[in-house]
Design a protein around this motif. Structure first.
Motif, PDB file in Angstrom:
ATOM      1  N   GLU A   3       0.860  -1.173   0.000  1.00 51.85           N
ATOM      2  CA  GLU A   3       0.000   0.000   0.000  1.00 51.85           C
ATOM      3  C   GLU A   3       0.902   1.230   0.000  1.00 51.85           C
ATOM      4  N   LYS A   5       0.995   5.413  -0.059  1.00 49.88           N
ATOM      5  CA  LYS A   5       0.279   6.675   0.101  1.00 49.88           C
ATOM      6  C   LYS A   5       1.219   7.770  -0.356  1.00 49.88           C
ATOM      7  N   LEU A  42      -1.866  11.043   7.920  1.00 45.20           N
ATOM      8  CA  LEU A  42      -0.420  10.769   7.937  1.00 45.20           C
ATOM      9  C   LEU A  42       0.313  11.801   8.778  1.00 45.20           C
ATOM     10  N   GLU A  45      -0.177  11.231  12.377  1.00 42.84           N
ATOM     11  CA  GLU A  45       0.568  10.061  12.842  1.00 42.84           C
ATOM     12  C   GLU A  45       2.067  10.324  12.904  1.00 42.84           C
ATOM     13  N   PHE A  47       4.110  11.314  10.245  1.00 44.17           N
ATOM     14  CA  PHE A  47       4.844  11.166   8.989  1.00 44.17           C
ATOM     15  C   PHE A  47       5.030  12.530   8.339  1.00 44.17           C
ATOM     16  N   GLN A  52       4.666   6.974   1.795  1.00 46.64           N
ATOM     17  CA  GLN A  52       4.706   6.085   2.953  1.00 46.64           C
ATOM     18  C   GLN A  52       4.146   4.761   2.453  1.00 46.64           C
ATOM     19  N   TRP A  54       3.356   0.489   3.085  1.00 49.17           N
ATOM     20  CA  TRP A  54       3.083  -0.634   3.976  1.00 49.17           C
ATOM     21  C   TRP A  54       3.063  -1.918   3.157  1.00 49.17           C
ATOM     22  N   HIS A  55       3.357  -3.029   3.826  1.00 51.02           N
ATOM     23  CA  HIS A  55       3.229  -4.347   3.203  1.00 51.02           C
ATOM     24  C   HIS A  55       2.573  -5.270   4.205  1.00 51.02           C
ATOM     25  N   SER A  58       2.144  -3.926   7.694  1.00 53.43           N
ATOM     26  CA  SER A  58       3.342  -3.473   8.410  1.00 53.43           C
ATOM     27  C   SER A  58       3.974  -2.304   7.670  1.00 53.43           C
ATOM     28  N   HIS A  59       4.293  -1.243   8.407  1.00 51.10           N
ATOM     29  CA  HIS A  59       4.888  -0.055   7.798  1.00 51.10           C
ATOM     30  C   HIS A  59       6.329  -0.335   7.396  1.00 51.10           C
ATOM     31  N   GLY A  61       8.159   2.264   5.300  1.00 53.77           N
ATOM     32  CA  GLY A  61       8.809   3.577   5.257  1.00 53.77           C
ATOM     33  C   GLY A  61       8.609   4.189   3.896  1.00 53.77           C
ATOM     34  N   GLU A  65      13.525   2.811   1.848  1.00 60.40           N
ATOM     35  CA  GLU A  65      13.248   1.665   2.719  1.00 60.40           C
ATOM     36  C   GLU A  65      12.582   0.540   1.936  1.00 60.40           C
TER      37      GLU A  65
END
Length: 75
Positions: A3, A5, A42, A45, A47, A52, A54-55, A58-59, A61, A65
């Motif tokens: 995901e 963003k 974001l 939170e 950021f 940003q 996620w997989h 789980s974030h 970066g 990253e």
């Protein structure tokens, strides 16, 4: 599934999408210009940069990253 963003004008966001496409990885992309409430989330939170990513919830970066993550360098 990944995901992302980010925005359509962000070069690192585009590179993240292109990298995942080149590896035939499934991903979704939320354009924060079209979904300003998501961008506000974001910021709230903590950021400060995009993309940003996620997989599986789980974030990871940002783009750098993501590159490390895909190479298996998750330290």
């Amino acid at each position: 599934m990944f995901e992302i963003k980010g925005t359509s004008w962000c070069p690192f966001c585009q590179e993240a999408k292109e990298l995942l496409e080149s590896l035939s990885e499934d991903f979704s992309f939320e354009d924060l210009d079209e979904l300003p409430e998501k961008g506000l989330e974001l910021i709230q939170e903590g950021f400060k940069t995009i993309p940003q990513i996620w997989h599986g919830g789980s974030h990871i970066g940002g783009f750098q990253e993501l590159q490390k993550y895909l190479k298996g360098d998750n330290q």
